[in-house]
Design a protein around this motif. Structure first.
Motif, PDB file in Angstrom:
ATOM      1  N   LEU A  60       0.832  -1.202   0.000  1.00  0.00           N
ATOM      2  CA  LEU A  60       0.000   0.000   0.000  1.00  0.00           C
ATOM      3  C   LEU A  60       0.869   1.256   0.000  1.00  0.00           C
ATOM      4  O   LEU A  60       0.615   2.201  -0.760  1.00  0.00           O
ATOM      5  CB  LEU A  60      -0.928   0.006   1.212  1.00  0.00           C
ATOM      6  CG  LEU A  60      -1.837   1.222   1.356  1.00  0.00           C
ATOM      7  CD1 LEU A  60      -2.832   1.285   0.202  1.00  0.00           C
ATOM      8  CD2 LEU A  60      -2.559   1.184   2.684  1.00  0.00           C
ATOM      9  N   ILE A  61       1.894   1.261   0.807  1.00  0.00           N
ATOM     10  CA  ILE A  61       2.793   2.422   0.880  1.00  0.00           C
ATOM     11  C   ILE A  61       3.469   2.658  -0.467  1.00  0.00           C
ATOM     12  O   ILE A  61       3.526   3.776  -0.957  1.00  0.00           O
ATOM     13  CB  ILE A  61       3.826   2.234   2.011  1.00  0.00           C
ATOM     14  CG1 ILE A  61       3.140   2.321   3.370  1.00  0.00           C
ATOM     15  CG2 ILE A  61       4.939   3.266   1.903  1.00  0.00           C
ATOM     16  CD1 ILE A  61       4.002   1.887   4.539  1.00  0.00           C
ATOM     17  N   PHE A  62       4.011   1.591  -1.071  1.00  0.00           N
ATOM     18  CA  PHE A  62       4.698   1.745  -2.347  1.00  0.00           C
ATOM     19  C   PHE A  62       3.733   2.182  -3.449  1.00  0.00           C
ATOM     20  O   PHE A  62       4.087   2.975  -4.311  1.00  0.00           O
ATOM     21  CB  PHE A  62       5.419   0.462  -2.736  1.00  0.00           C
ATOM     22  CG  PHE A  62       6.629   0.177  -1.886  1.00  0.00           C
ATOM     23  CD1 PHE A  62       7.605   1.135  -1.705  1.00  0.00           C
ATOM     24  CD2 PHE A  62       6.771  -1.044  -1.256  1.00  0.00           C
ATOM     25  CE1 PHE A  62       8.716   0.892  -0.928  1.00  0.00           C
ATOM     26  CE2 PHE A  62       7.896  -1.303  -0.475  1.00  0.00           C
ATOM     27  CZ  PHE A  62       8.855  -0.341  -0.306  1.00  0.00           C
ATOM     28  N   ASN A  63       2.523   1.664  -3.379  1.00  0.00           N
ATOM     29  CA  ASN A  63       1.509   2.074  -4.351  1.00  0.00           C
ATOM     30  C   ASN A  63       1.189   3.551  -4.206  1.00  0.00           C
ATOM     31  O   ASN A  63       1.064   4.275  -5.196  1.00  0.00           O
ATOM     32  CB  ASN A  63       0.245   1.222  -4.188  1.00  0.00           C
ATOM     33  CG  ASN A  63      -0.756   1.453  -5.272  1.00  0.00           C
ATOM     34  OD1 ASN A  63      -0.441   2.042  -6.305  1.00  0.00           O
ATOM     35  ND2 ASN A  63      -1.983   0.998  -5.065  1.00  0.00           N
ATOM     36  N   GLN A  64       1.064   4.008  -2.978  1.00  0.00           N
ATOM     37  CA  GLN A  64       0.790   5.424  -2.744  1.00  0.00           C
ATOM     38  C   GLN A  64       1.964   6.307  -3.171  1.00  0.00           C
ATOM     39  O   GLN A  64       1.773   7.390  -3.725  1.00  0.00           O
ATOM     40  CB  GLN A  64       0.476   5.658  -1.259  1.00  0.00           C
ATOM     41  CG  GLN A  64      -0.869   5.126  -0.840  1.00  0.00           C
ATOM     42  CD  GLN A  64      -1.110   5.277   0.648  1.00  0.00           C
ATOM     43  OE1 GLN A  64      -0.201   5.556   1.423  1.00  0.00           O
ATOM     44  NE2 GLN A  64      -2.365   5.051   1.058  1.00  0.00           N
ATOM     45  N   LEU A  65       3.167   5.827  -2.960  1.00  0.00           N
ATOM     46  CA  LEU A  65       4.342   6.591  -3.388  1.00  0.00           C
ATOM     47  C   LEU A  65       4.417   6.705  -4.907  1.00  0.00           C
ATOM     48  O   LEU A  65       4.825   7.732  -5.443  1.00  0.00           O
ATOM     49  CB  LEU A  65       5.625   5.957  -2.826  1.00  0.00           C
ATOM     50  CG  LEU A  65       5.859   6.124  -1.342  1.00  0.00           C
ATOM     51  CD1 LEU A  65       7.069   5.309  -0.892  1.00  0.00           C
ATOM     52  CD2 LEU A  65       6.037   7.581  -0.979  1.00  0.00           C
ATOM     53  N   GLU A  66       4.046   5.626  -5.583  1.00  0.00           N
ATOM     54  CA  GLU A  66       4.064   5.648  -7.051  1.00  0.00           C
ATOM     55  C   GLU A  66       3.034   6.633  -7.604  1.00  0.00           C
ATOM     56  O   GLU A  66       3.287   7.313  -8.579  1.00  0.00           O
ATOM     57  CB  GLU A  66       3.788   4.256  -7.615  1.00  0.00           C
ATOM     58  CG  GLU A  66       4.957   3.325  -7.507  1.00  0.00           C
ATOM     59  CD  GLU A  66       4.646   1.950  -8.059  1.00  0.00           C
ATOM     60  OE1 GLU A  66       3.565   1.768  -8.680  1.00  0.00           O
ATOM     61  OE2 GLU A  66       5.460   1.055  -7.883  1.00  0.00           O
ATOM     62  N   THR A  67       1.886   6.698  -6.965  1.00  0.00           N
ATOM     63  CA  THR A  67       0.858   7.611  -7.470  1.00  0.00           C
ATOM     64  C   THR A  67       1.219   9.073  -7.198  1.00  0.00           C
ATOM     65  O   THR A  67       0.781   9.944  -7.924  1.00  0.00           O
ATOM     66  CB  THR A  67      -0.509   7.301  -6.821  1.00  0.00           C
ATOM     67  OG1 THR A  67      -0.408   7.401  -5.410  1.00  0.00           O
ATOM     68  CG2 THR A  67      -1.011   5.945  -7.233  1.00  0.00           C
TER      69      THR A  67
END
Length: 68
Positions: A60-67
């Protein structure tokens, strides 16, 4: 996600507590060594649950960072 994982953890703890016998049965399990095996299995299951939850949080964290 934190609330869902917390509820899942509480449900797992209740399941694990139900696996341990109490009273005379618990005493008999402790004497025969069965309790030790159950506790060991519970500990490994808890470890797997915690690592799975950590991977979900990391994803979830990495996904949020990518967005961002």
């Amino acid at each position: 996600m934190e609330d869902a994982q917390s509820l899942d953890w509480q449900k797992k703890q209740q399941e694990w507590n139900k696996q341990l016998n109490k009273g005379v049965r618990g005493l008999f399990d402790w004497i025969t060594g069965k309790r030790k095996n159950i506790v060991k299995r519970i500990e490994t299951d808890a470890y797997h649950v915690k690592t799975c939850q950590q991977r979900e949080r990391d994803a979830l964290i990495f996904n949020q960072l990518e967005t961002r």
